[in-house]
Design a protein around this motif. Sequence first.
Motif, PDB file in Angstrom:
ATOM      1  N   LEU A 137       7.898   8.999   2.034  1.00 11.94           N
ATOM      2  CA  LEU A 137       7.901  10.006   3.090  1.00 11.94           C
ATOM      3  C   LEU A 137       9.141  10.892   3.035  1.00 11.94           C
ATOM      4  CD1 LEU A 137       6.824   7.906   6.215  1.00 11.94           C
ATOM      5  CD2 LEU A 137       5.491   9.743   5.164  1.00 11.94           C
ATOM      6  N   ASP A 138       8.980  12.130   3.480  1.00 12.74           N
ATOM      7  CA  ASP A 138      10.127  12.995   3.721  1.00 12.74           C
ATOM      8  C   ASP A 138      11.000  12.343   4.796  1.00 12.74           C
ATOM      9  OD1 ASP A 138      11.014  16.129   3.461  1.00 12.74           O
ATOM     10  OD2 ASP A 138      11.406  15.356   5.475  1.00 12.74           O
ATOM     11  N   PRO A 139      12.324  12.491   4.711  1.00 14.41           N
ATOM     12  CA  PRO A 139      13.205  11.871   5.717  1.00 14.41           C
ATOM     13  C   PRO A 139      12.865  12.235   7.156  1.00 14.41           C
ATOM     14  CG  PRO A 139      14.500  12.617   3.853  1.00 14.41           C
ATOM     15  CD  PRO A 139      13.101  13.115   3.622  1.00 14.41           C
ATOM     16  N   LEU A 140      12.315  13.433   7.403  1.00 13.74           N
ATOM     17  CA  LEU A 140      11.987  13.820   8.777  1.00 13.74           C
ATOM     18  C   LEU A 140      10.792  13.040   9.325  1.00 13.74           C
ATOM     19  CD1 LEU A 140      12.563  17.679   8.923  1.00 13.74           C
ATOM     20  CD2 LEU A 140      14.029  15.825   9.725  1.00 13.74           C
TER      21      LEU A 140
ATOM     22  N   ASN B 161      -2.990  14.906   2.381  1.00 14.76           N
ATOM     23  CA  ASN B 161      -3.701  13.756   1.824  1.00 14.76           C
ATOM     24  C   ASN B 161      -3.064  12.447   2.279  1.00 14.76           C
ATOM     25  OD1 ASN B 161      -5.706  12.588  -0.073  1.00 14.76           O
ATOM     26  ND2 ASN B 161      -3.874  11.941  -1.183  1.00 14.76           N
ATOM     27  N   MET B 162      -1.740  12.422   2.298  1.00 14.38           N
ATOM     28  CA  MET B 162      -1.012  11.216   2.700  1.00 14.38           C
ATOM     29  C   MET B 162      -1.301  10.838   4.149  1.00 14.38           C
ATOM     30  SD  MET B 162       3.147  10.700   2.733  1.00 14.38           S
ATOM     31  CE  MET B 162       3.482  10.108   1.093  1.00 14.38           C
ATOM     32  N   LEU B 163      -1.393  11.859   5.015  1.00 12.57           N
ATOM     33  CA  LEU B 163      -1.591  11.612   6.444  1.00 12.57           C
ATOM     34  C   LEU B 163      -3.054  11.706   6.873  1.00 12.57           C
ATOM     35  CD1 LEU B 163       1.470  13.539   7.955  1.00 12.57           C
ATOM     36  CD2 LEU B 163       1.290  11.133   7.307  1.00 12.57           C
ATOM     37  N   ASN B 164      -3.956  11.895   5.894  1.00  9.11           N
ATOM     38  CA  ASN B 164      -5.394  11.996   6.173  1.00  9.11           C
ATOM     39  C   ASN B 164      -5.686  13.138   7.146  1.00  9.11           C
ATOM     40  OD1 ASN B 164      -8.095  11.354   5.944  1.00  9.11           O
ATOM     41  ND2 ASN B 164      -8.021   9.704   7.465  1.00  9.11           N
ATOM     42  N   VAL B 165      -5.187  14.317   6.773  1.00 10.66           N
ATOM     43  CA  VAL B 165      -5.366  15.525   7.578  1.00 10.66           C
ATOM     44  C   VAL B 165      -6.147  16.542   6.755  1.00 10.66           C
ATOM     45  CG1 VAL B 165      -4.143  17.508   8.560  1.00 10.66           C
ATOM     46  CG2 VAL B 165      -3.288  15.201   8.965  1.00 10.66           C
TER      47      VAL B 165
ATOM     48  N   ARG C 270       6.145   4.344   6.594  1.00  8.84           N
ATOM     49  CA  ARG C 270       7.575   4.137   6.855  1.00  8.84           C
ATOM     50  C   ARG C 270       8.040   2.792   6.320  1.00  8.84           C
ATOM     51  NH1 ARG C 270       6.690   6.517  12.742  1.00  8.84           N
ATOM     52  NH2 ARG C 270       7.191   8.721  12.327  1.00  8.84           N
ATOM     53  N   SER C 271       7.219   1.782   6.485  1.00  6.88           N
ATOM     54  CA  SER C 271       7.579   0.457   5.973  1.00  6.88           C
ATOM     55  C   SER C 271       7.764   0.505   4.461  1.00  6.88           C
ATOM     56  CB  SER C 271       6.496  -0.565   6.338  1.00  6.88           C
ATOM     57  OG  SER C 271       6.417  -0.733   7.737  1.00  6.88           O
ATOM     58  N   HIS C 272       6.839   1.177   3.789  1.00  6.92           N
ATOM     59  CA  HIS C 272       6.921   1.293   2.326  1.00  6.92           C
ATOM     60  C   HIS C 272       8.143   2.105   1.906  1.00  6.92           C
ATOM     61  CE1 HIS C 272       5.765   2.001  -1.844  1.00  6.92           C
ATOM     62  NE2 HIS C 272       5.961   3.296  -1.628  1.00  6.92           N
ATOM     63  N   SER C 273       8.363   3.240   2.572  1.00 10.46           N
ATOM     64  CA  SER C 273       9.476   4.123   2.207  1.00 10.46           C
ATOM     65  C   SER C 273      10.821   3.461   2.479  1.00 10.46           C
ATOM     66  CB  SER C 273       9.373   5.440   2.982  1.00 10.46           C
ATOM     67  OG  SER C 273       8.158   6.106   2.691  1.00 10.46           O
ATOM     68  N   MET C 274      10.918   2.769   3.608  1.00 12.88           N
ATOM     69  CA  MET C 274      12.173   2.100   3.947  1.00 12.88           C
ATOM     70  C   MET C 274      12.460   0.955   2.982  1.00 12.88           C
ATOM     71  SD  MET C 274      14.628   2.549   6.086  1.00 12.88           S
ATOM     72  CE  MET C 274      14.039   3.288   7.611  1.00 12.88           C
ATOM     73  N   LYS C 275      11.418   0.253   2.575  1.00 13.86           N
ATOM     74  CA  LYS C 275      11.603  -0.837   1.607  1.00 13.86           C
ATOM     75  C   LYS C 275      12.144  -0.292   0.289  1.00 13.86           C
ATOM     76  CE  LYS C 275       9.312  -4.783  -0.577  1.00 13.86           C
ATOM     77  NZ  LYS C 275       9.942  -4.546  -1.896  1.00 13.86           N
TER      78      LYS C 275
ATOM     79  N   LEU D 288       1.648   6.606   9.658  1.00 12.54           N
ATOM     80  CA  LEU D 288       3.089   6.803   9.477  1.00 12.54           C
ATOM     81  C   LEU D 288       3.841   5.481   9.534  1.00 12.54           C
ATOM     82  CD1 LEU D 288       3.884  10.067  11.487  1.00 12.54           C
ATOM     83  CD2 LEU D 288       4.193   9.689   9.034  1.00 12.54           C
ATOM     84  N   GLU D 289       3.412   4.594  10.411  1.00 12.54           N
ATOM     85  CA  GLU D 289       4.091   3.296  10.529  1.00 12.54           C
ATOM     86  C   GLU D 289       4.023   2.530   9.213  1.00 12.54           C
ATOM     87  OE1 GLU D 289       6.633   1.025  12.423  1.00 12.54           O
ATOM     88  OE2 GLU D 289       5.717   2.799  13.339  1.00 12.54           O
ATOM     89  N   SER D 290       2.849   2.544   8.587  1.00 13.07           N
ATOM     90  CA  SER D 290       2.676   1.858   7.309  1.00 13.07           C
ATOM     91  C   SER D 290       3.497   2.528   6.210  1.00 13.07           C
ATOM     92  CB  SER D 290       1.196   1.855   6.927  1.00 13.07           C
ATOM     93  OG  SER D 290       1.006   1.302   5.639  1.00 13.07           O
TER      94      SER D 290
END
Length: 367
Positions: free
Chosen positions: A203-206, A320-324, A354-359, A350-352
């Motif tokens: 994810l983008d940092p924002l 595509n990432m956010l299913n929009v 974020r977990s991947h990006s933070m890891k 986004l919650e899912s």
Amino acid sequence: MNRLKFGILMKKVGILNFQYSTHNYGAVLQAAALENICRQLGHEAQHLDYMAKPKANLRSFIGKLLRKLGIRKAPQANQVANEEAFERFRQNFIKRTQRIKSAKEFPTAAKGFDSVIVGSDQVWRPAFAKDMLAFFLGYVPKGVDRIAYAASFGTAAWEQADDTVLTEAVRQELQQFRAISCREESGVQICRDVFGVGAEHVLDPLLLVDEPFFEKVVAPSSIQPAAKLVYYKLDSSPEFQEDLKVVGKEIDSDAVNIYLKDSSVREYREVPDWVALIRNSEVVVTDSFHCICLALRFGKEVIFCPNEKRGQTRLDSLFNMLNVSAEPLTVELKTPMFKLVRRGDIAGTLESLRSHSMKFLVDALND
């Protein structure tokens, strides 16, 4: 340089991106967000204050000479006032090294860090980065970990594929990275197919940073009252302005320009005001990647204006990432406008993510 703080192994982390911008709200905000995230992870974070200058060539030399002789007019200066708004934001939210004035000074400045992160934003797009070696961390000395977080090539393909010398140089630099992630899926493919390295999609940092970050950002804002319909158009036109009136009539609201202040002179808004106007609105009309990120994050209705010149690939990847999906507006317009339709639970998605990006970030910064 590693040290313990409250039992956590803390690193000194340098960050390199376009935080120096004097006109781009997204550039300074994503930089502040990434620095904030690194600090929350228990690290000491600071931006490497390096603004690459374009390399001189025969064409630029001749142009400079012609302007000096009065044969060619000098390019018009930016006519928008209050560039200081971006510096005020940096002073409050971004910690920087001393200004790195040249590539020769870069290794010495970077030597003081345990890790250097490049990203986010279009730091790997040659037209924007100017000094490609710097943004592929070629000046970072041995012994300092190299990490890419949400780096973007900006387009679906490597723009310098015909330059075999540069492509090989970039390939060699990327081989030295400890961990690589890209903001777009196409970036992951470029890393694999062109440069032979693996990369993760993050994810983008924002979209990664937590909500308290935005509470701090908007705290200084004095925007009153909230505007129902706002627009942030990087490339406006008379036709767009006419269409904006049509959209405003449909929802019974005048559109407020959040790019510039409503004043007698063209003047940038303060960064906290820009965020607050998006956050407090109902409908956002824009062609900006980061404006769309914030509008979707804040749960706003988004009307998207395609802008191929700015790069559509990064938006396609985000959607595509956010299913929009983007559906054309039903009113008659002179310029293309699309309503973004959420096909699922963006908050859950986004919650899912974020977990991947933070890891990715935690693992990259850990020994």
